[in-house]
Design a protein around this motif. Sequence first.
Motif, PDB file in Angstrom:
ATOM      1  N   LEU A   1      -0.906  -4.078   2.927  1.00 45.78           N
ATOM      2  CA  LEU A   1      -1.072  -2.910   1.977  1.00 45.78           C
ATOM      3  C   LEU A   1      -2.254  -1.904   2.228  1.00 45.78           C
ATOM      4  N   CYS A   2      -2.335  -0.788   2.807  1.00 42.87           N
ATOM      5  CA  CYS A   2      -3.685   0.196   3.185  1.00 42.87           C
ATOM      6  C   CYS A   2      -3.301   1.212   2.072  1.00 42.87           C
ATOM      7  N   VAL A   3      -4.959   0.876   1.946  1.00 37.24           N
ATOM      8  CA  VAL A   3      -4.972   1.825   0.372  1.00 37.24           C
ATOM      9  C   VAL A   3      -6.024   2.812   0.872  1.00 37.24           C
ATOM     10  N   VAL A   4      -5.456   4.064   0.852  1.00 30.95           N
ATOM     11  CA  VAL A   4      -6.170   5.412   1.149  1.00 30.95           C
ATOM     12  C   VAL A   4      -6.679   5.655   0.091  1.00 30.95           C
ATOM     13  N   GLU A   5      -7.493   6.932   0.023  1.00 31.94           N
ATOM     14  CA  GLU A   5      -7.560   8.001  -0.880  1.00 31.94           C
ATOM     15  C   GLU A   5      -6.608   9.109  -1.661  1.00 31.94           C
ATOM     16  N   ASP A   6      -6.786   9.319  -0.274  1.00 31.17           N
ATOM     17  CA  ASP A   6      -5.625  10.951  -0.269  1.00 31.17           C
ATOM     18  C   ASP A   6      -4.030  10.554   0.489  1.00 31.17           C
TER      19      ASP A   6
END
Lengths: 197, 197
Positions: free
Chosen positions: B82-87
Amino acid sequence: MSSNSEIDALIDLMAKLPGLGPRSARRAVLHLIRKRALLLTPLSDAMQQVAATARECLNCGNVGTTDICDICNSEDRATGELCVVEDVADLWAMERAGVFKGRYHVLGGTLSALDGVGPDDLRIPRLRDRVTAENITEVILALNATVDGQTTAHYIADQLEGQVRLTSLAQGVPIGGELDYLDDGTITAALRARKEL
Amino acid sequence: MSSNSEIDALIDLMAKLPGLGPRSARRAVLHLIRKRALLLTPLSDAMQQVAATARECLNCGNVGTTDICDICNSEDRATGELCVVEDVADLWAMERAGVFKGRYHVLGGTLSALDGVGPDDLRIPRLRDRVTAENITEVILALNATVDGQTTAHYIADQLEGQVRLTSLAQGVPIGGELDYLDDGTITAALRARKEL
């Protein structure tokens, strides 16, 4: 790029606007989606409205929503002065300054041997007709200070010589300009046209 | 500025887009009017389409046209990563690179004491639920290398510690980057993380 065809289509179209590239188009589309009610829907509606109503003034070439634009229609602006500009954007810039009270004539470009643009590709024949039909006494050539702009100004001056007073915008130091940041040509022009205090 | 309310309204709205100011908005609108059939009408239609269909994925926060986005729907992407990004823009950038095959989680911003953004204002509670529900084995924190981005990464790492493998994007010299143009922080990070040839 968004794995979604509708959104991608919108990004592709936005990227075709002058001043926007693919990256700024993506940023703009995400902004639009976030501000759907405030911006996206009103913008789409405004575009539809303009697409349906915008047209060129048949007389001067200005962009408006009527066949003859407000400036050409206004009797107050029949001062006998006609300001010749290259482009609608230049007309708008003159109007923002708010100092010119006559009418305009938008050429729609400049003469260019390189690009094969001749007098009949611009609104030059129409300019000659207007000078007679509208009792013009002064033609102000407000063309850009580029090679093509100045070539066009000379050509028009040749065509109208003897019929009307011909003037052009003054060249010199812009208001707020610093000498250190000005090019040699501008300084030369400003020095040549120096005025008594 | 165009002495015409419909066109002025369009210019005002265009000027609200990120990356466009009043001048570039005027230029864009003149361009649109000139390319009415090719650009103005298609753009208006595309905006309407997106306004009607765009929505946030209920699972990850990606922008798409379905309640659950294509990435969350695809079984192929249930890799446990799972890749967590801001936007959303960051998610799109990762997808353009085309190298990550797992799923995403869009936080919708970063923690910021100054702006009063706490964990519950972001999609952080939902991240915890997903780690359990989707059998996540690795959470990749792909947050921006800013102070707020790194604060948020540390907060999330604290929350998930012991439950999954936690990683973050490597920091170093960008591909094609020249040392002379890099800031001290990047050079320091690249030197500390140096690798055997």
